[in-house]
Design a protein around this motif. Structure first.
Motif, PDB file in Angstrom:
ATOM      1  N   GLU A   1       0.934  -1.262   0.052  1.00 42.64           N
ATOM      2  CA  GLU A   1      -0.018   0.046  -0.080  1.00 42.64           C
ATOM      3  C   GLU A   1       1.013   1.353   0.029  1.00 42.64           C
ATOM      4  O   GLU A   1       1.807   1.223   0.647  1.00 42.64           O
ATOM      5  CB  GLU A   1      -0.860   0.001   1.035  1.00 42.64           C
ATOM      6  CG  GLU A   1      -2.097   0.802   1.120  1.00 42.64           C
ATOM      7  CD  GLU A   1      -1.624   2.322   1.219  1.00 42.64           C
ATOM      8  OE1 GLU A   1      -2.315   3.337   0.609  1.00 42.64           O
ATOM      9  OE2 GLU A   1      -1.217   2.529   2.479  1.00 42.64           O
ATOM     10  N   PRO A   2       0.627   2.149  -1.068  1.00 39.74           N
ATOM     11  CA  PRO A   2       1.644   3.192  -1.165  1.00 39.74           C
ATOM     12  C   PRO A   2       1.817   4.193   0.114  1.00 39.74           C
ATOM     13  O   PRO A   2       3.045   4.556   0.242  1.00 39.74           O
ATOM     14  CB  PRO A   2       1.097   4.092  -2.359  1.00 39.74           C
ATOM     15  CG  PRO A   2       0.449   2.868  -3.107  1.00 39.74           C
ATOM     16  CD  PRO A   2      -0.234   2.271  -2.024  1.00 39.74           C
ATOM     17  N   SER A   3       0.910   4.564   0.656  1.00 41.70           N
ATOM     18  CA  SER A   3       1.001   5.796   1.562  1.00 41.70           C
ATOM     19  C   SER A   3       1.717   4.835   3.060  1.00 41.70           C
ATOM     20  O   SER A   3       2.533   5.775   3.658  1.00 41.70           O
ATOM     21  CB  SER A   3      -0.243   6.240   2.186  1.00 41.70           C
ATOM     22  OG  SER A   3      -1.339   5.333   2.946  1.00 41.70           O
ATOM     23  N   ARG A   4       1.485   3.629   3.163  1.00 38.58           N
ATOM     24  CA  ARG A   4       2.176   2.922   4.236  1.00 38.58           C
ATOM     25  C   ARG A   4       3.528   2.780   4.009  1.00 38.58           C
ATOM     26  O   ARG A   4       4.293   3.052   4.865  1.00 38.58           O
ATOM     27  CB  ARG A   4       1.313   1.657   4.647  1.00 38.58           C
ATOM     28  CG  ARG A   4       0.297   1.751   5.655  1.00 38.58           C
ATOM     29  CD  ARG A   4      -0.082   0.422   6.148  1.00 38.58           C
ATOM     30  NE  ARG A   4      -1.386   0.451   5.901  1.00 38.58           N
ATOM     31  CZ  ARG A   4      -2.130  -0.560   4.967  1.00 38.58           C
ATOM     32  NH1 ARG A   4      -1.436  -1.436   4.735  1.00 38.58           N
ATOM     33  NH2 ARG A   4      -3.214  -0.348   4.801  1.00 38.58           N
ATOM     34  N   GLU A   5       3.780   2.475   2.898  1.00 42.53           N
ATOM     35  CA  GLU A   5       5.261   2.045   2.345  1.00 42.53           C
ATOM     36  C   GLU A   5       6.011   3.499   2.337  1.00 42.53           C
ATOM     37  O   GLU A   5       7.246   3.303   2.642  1.00 42.53           O
ATOM     38  CB  GLU A   5       5.236   1.061   1.026  1.00 42.53           C
ATOM     39  CG  GLU A   5       6.524   0.771   0.799  1.00 42.53           C
ATOM     40  CD  GLU A   5       7.289  -0.519   1.518  1.00 42.53           C
ATOM     41  OE1 GLU A   5       7.925  -0.812   1.289  1.00 42.53           O
ATOM     42  OE2 GLU A   5       6.549  -0.531   2.465  1.00 42.53           O
ATOM     43  N   LEU A   6       5.469   4.410   1.757  1.00 46.43           N
ATOM     44  CA  LEU A   6       6.295   5.675   1.629  1.00 46.43           C
ATOM     45  C   LEU A   6       6.593   6.196   3.108  1.00 46.43           C
ATOM     46  O   LEU A   6       7.472   6.638   3.509  1.00 46.43           O
ATOM     47  CB  LEU A   6       5.270   6.731   0.953  1.00 46.43           C
ATOM     48  CG  LEU A   6       5.161   6.677  -0.766  1.00 46.43           C
ATOM     49  CD1 LEU A   6       4.310   7.428  -1.103  1.00 46.43           C
ATOM     50  CD2 LEU A   6       6.640   6.562  -1.351  1.00 46.43           C
ATOM     51  N   THR A   7       5.529   6.026   4.223  1.00 51.72           N
ATOM     52  CA  THR A   7       5.752   6.520   5.357  1.00 51.72           C
ATOM     53  C   THR A   7       6.975   5.516   5.900  1.00 51.72           C
ATOM     54  O   THR A   7       7.766   6.072   6.779  1.00 51.72           O
ATOM     55  CB  THR A   7       4.459   6.238   6.386  1.00 51.72           C
ATOM     56  OG1 THR A   7       3.396   7.357   5.731  1.00 51.72           O
ATOM     57  CG2 THR A   7       4.823   6.756   7.646  1.00 51.72           C
ATOM     58  N   ARG A   8       6.852   4.275   5.740  1.00 45.28           N
ATOM     59  CA  ARG A   8       7.699   3.515   6.445  1.00 45.28           C
ATOM     60  C   ARG A   8       9.414   3.945   5.783  1.00 45.28           C
ATOM     61  O   ARG A   8      10.326   4.077   6.620  1.00 45.28           O
ATOM     62  CB  ARG A   8       7.727   1.994   6.019  1.00 45.28           C
ATOM     63  CG  ARG A   8       8.531   0.996   6.618  1.00 45.28           C
ATOM     64  CD  ARG A   8       8.272  -0.370   5.890  1.00 45.28           C
ATOM     65  NE  ARG A   8       8.853  -0.328   4.707  1.00 45.28           N
ATOM     66  CZ  ARG A   8      10.124  -0.584   3.996  1.00 45.28           C
ATOM     67  NH1 ARG A   8      10.919  -0.366   4.997  1.00 45.28           N
ATOM     68  NH2 ARG A   8      10.265  -0.782   2.968  1.00 45.28           N
ATOM     69  N   ILE A   9       9.225   4.095   4.586  1.00 42.29           N
ATOM     70  CA  ILE A   9      10.824   4.343   4.126  1.00 42.29           C
ATOM     71  C   ILE A   9      11.100   5.769   4.281  1.00 42.29           C
ATOM     72  O   ILE A   9      12.367   5.734   4.842  1.00 42.29           O
ATOM     73  CB  ILE A   9      10.632   4.319   2.560  1.00 42.29           C
ATOM     74  CG1 ILE A   9      10.444   2.708   1.920  1.00 42.29           C
ATOM     75  CG2 ILE A   9      12.041   4.683   2.002  1.00 42.29           C
ATOM     76  CD1 ILE A   9      10.304   2.486   0.724  1.00 42.29           C
TER      77      ILE A   9
ATOM     78  N   ALA B   1     -12.465   7.104  -9.325  1.00 39.30           N
ATOM     79  CA  ALA B   1     -12.831   5.892  -8.546  1.00 39.30           C
ATOM     80  C   ALA B   1     -12.097   5.295  -7.678  1.00 39.30           C
ATOM     81  O   ALA B   1     -12.556   4.858  -6.507  1.00 39.30           O
ATOM     82  CB  ALA B   1     -13.297   4.755  -9.777  1.00 39.30           C
ATOM     83  N   THR B   2     -10.541   5.400  -7.865  1.00 42.01           N
ATOM     84  CA  THR B   2      -9.912   5.046  -6.916  1.00 42.01           C
ATOM     85  C   THR B   2      -9.785   5.926  -5.590  1.00 42.01           C
ATOM     86  O   THR B   2      -9.799   5.487  -4.455  1.00 42.01           O
ATOM     87  CB  THR B   2      -8.071   5.164  -7.532  1.00 42.01           C
ATOM     88  OG1 THR B   2      -8.362   4.101  -8.578  1.00 42.01           O
ATOM     89  CG2 THR B   2      -7.502   4.604  -6.373  1.00 42.01           C
ATOM     90  N   SER B   3      -9.762   7.235  -5.825  1.00 44.91           N
ATOM     91  CA  SER B   3     -10.001   8.074  -4.698  1.00 44.91           C
ATOM     92  C   SER B   3     -11.247   8.025  -3.946  1.00 44.91           C
ATOM     93  O   SER B   3     -11.459   8.284  -2.664  1.00 44.91           O
ATOM     94  CB  SER B   3      -9.909   9.527  -4.980  1.00 44.91           C
ATOM     95  OG  SER B   3     -10.948  10.084  -5.765  1.00 44.91           O
ATOM     96  N   MET B   4     -12.349   7.729  -4.675  1.00 47.52           N
ATOM     97  CA  MET B   4     -13.654   7.537  -3.710  1.00 47.52           C
ATOM     98  C   MET B   4     -13.734   6.335  -3.144  1.00 47.52           C
ATOM     99  O   MET B   4     -14.140   6.263  -2.011  1.00 47.52           O
ATOM    100  CB  MET B   4     -14.984   7.339  -4.913  1.00 47.52           C
ATOM    101  CG  MET B   4     -15.094   8.701  -5.513  1.00 47.52           C
ATOM    102  SD  MET B   4     -15.440  10.035  -4.574  1.00 47.52           S
ATOM    103  CE  MET B   4     -17.106   9.528  -3.945  1.00 47.52           C
ATOM    104  N   VAL B   5     -13.016   5.247  -3.712  1.00 48.43           N
ATOM    105  CA  VAL B   5     -13.273   3.959  -2.930  1.00 48.43           C
ATOM    106  C   VAL B   5     -12.152   3.704  -1.814  1.00 48.43           C
ATOM    107  O   VAL B   5     -12.471   3.478  -0.741  1.00 48.43           O
ATOM    108  CB  VAL B   5     -12.627   2.656  -3.914  1.00 48.43           C
ATOM    109  CG1 VAL B   5     -12.530   1.277  -3.346  1.00 48.43           C
ATOM    110  CG2 VAL B   5     -13.859   2.707  -4.849  1.00 48.43           C
ATOM    111  N   GLY B   6     -10.819   4.263  -2.094  1.00 48.89           N
ATOM    112  CA  GLY B   6      -9.749   4.105  -0.996  1.00 48.89           C
ATOM    113  C   GLY B   6      -9.256   5.270  -0.556  1.00 48.89           C
ATOM    114  O   GLY B   6      -8.435   5.358   0.332  1.00 48.89           O
ATOM    115  N   GLY B   7      -9.689   6.640  -1.224  1.00 41.73           N
ATOM    116  CA  GLY B   7      -8.955   7.616  -0.870  1.00 41.73           C
ATOM    117  C   GLY B   7      -7.689   7.817  -1.519  1.00 41.73           C
ATOM    118  O   GLY B   7      -7.333   6.956  -2.359  1.00 41.73           O
ATOM    119  N   THR B   8      -7.062   9.165  -1.466  1.00 35.41           N
ATOM    120  CA  THR B   8      -5.862   9.169  -2.314  1.00 35.41           C
ATOM    121  C   THR B   8      -4.680   8.827  -1.456  1.00 35.41           C
ATOM    122  O   THR B   8      -4.713   9.152  -0.325  1.00 35.41           O
ATOM    123  CB  THR B   8      -5.699  10.721  -2.912  1.00 35.41           C
ATOM    124  OG1 THR B   8      -5.799  11.459  -1.571  1.00 35.41           O
ATOM    125  CG2 THR B   8      -6.938  11.040  -3.830  1.00 35.41           C
TER     126      THR B   8
END
Length: 153
Positions: free
Chosen positions: A87-95, A117-124
């Motif tokens: 998951e990009p936000s978690r991985e960016l935070t970890r790194i 659609a992506t932002s509506m379902v899971g956020g950005t």
């Protein structure tokens, strides 16, 4: 630190320009590509969650790395490339925590129906980072939008 992907090949270069405009000439820019189709196993290897994709550290991200090498060839700022998985936000935070990043730079969400659609379902990714981050998050608009605004002046 800048989160990169193949859809915005000049993002790392624009992030380097931002760092330089803020007076950071000796700062190393860490370019992170997060492979959303992979997860990291406990032994450190990335494996695909899609059985149709064969992931090897040597070949799978070659196009992203080649694009970074082309884009950053004459940027005048030291940089490294790091590959993440999941998951990009978690991985960016970890790194970012791992490298001690002063800020995270990312591109604006992709346009069109898929981006909406992506932002509506899971956020950005930007939204997740801004609300769960202790360091500044800078969102750069798409280069085409920046170029269009400069042309109008």
């Amino acid at each position: 630190m800048v989160g990169v992907d193949h859809r915005q090949p000049d993002l790392a270069r624009r992030a380097a320009s931002l760092v330089q405009s803020l007076g950071g000439s000796l700062v190393e820019l860490v370019c992170v590509w997060v492979d959303e189709t992979a997860v990291t196993e406990p032994n450190g290897f990335s494996v695909s969650v899609d059985p149709d994709i064969v992931v090897t550290d040597d070949n799978y991200a070659a196009d992203v790395l080649a694009g970074l090498n082309r884009s950053m060839a004459d940027v005048g700022l030291p940089w490294t490339a790091v590959r993440g998985a999941g998951e990009p936000s978690r991985e960016l935070t970890r790194i970012a925590d791992e490298v001690g990043a002063a800020m995270i730079v990312i591109g604006a969400r992709r346009g069109g129906l898929r981006g909406w659609a992506t932002s509506m379902v899971g956020g950005t990714v930007a939204g997740h980072l801004i609300h769960g981050q202790r360091r500044p998050v800078v969102v750069l608009p798409e280069a085409a939008l920046v170029d269009d605004a400069e042309d109008e002046r």
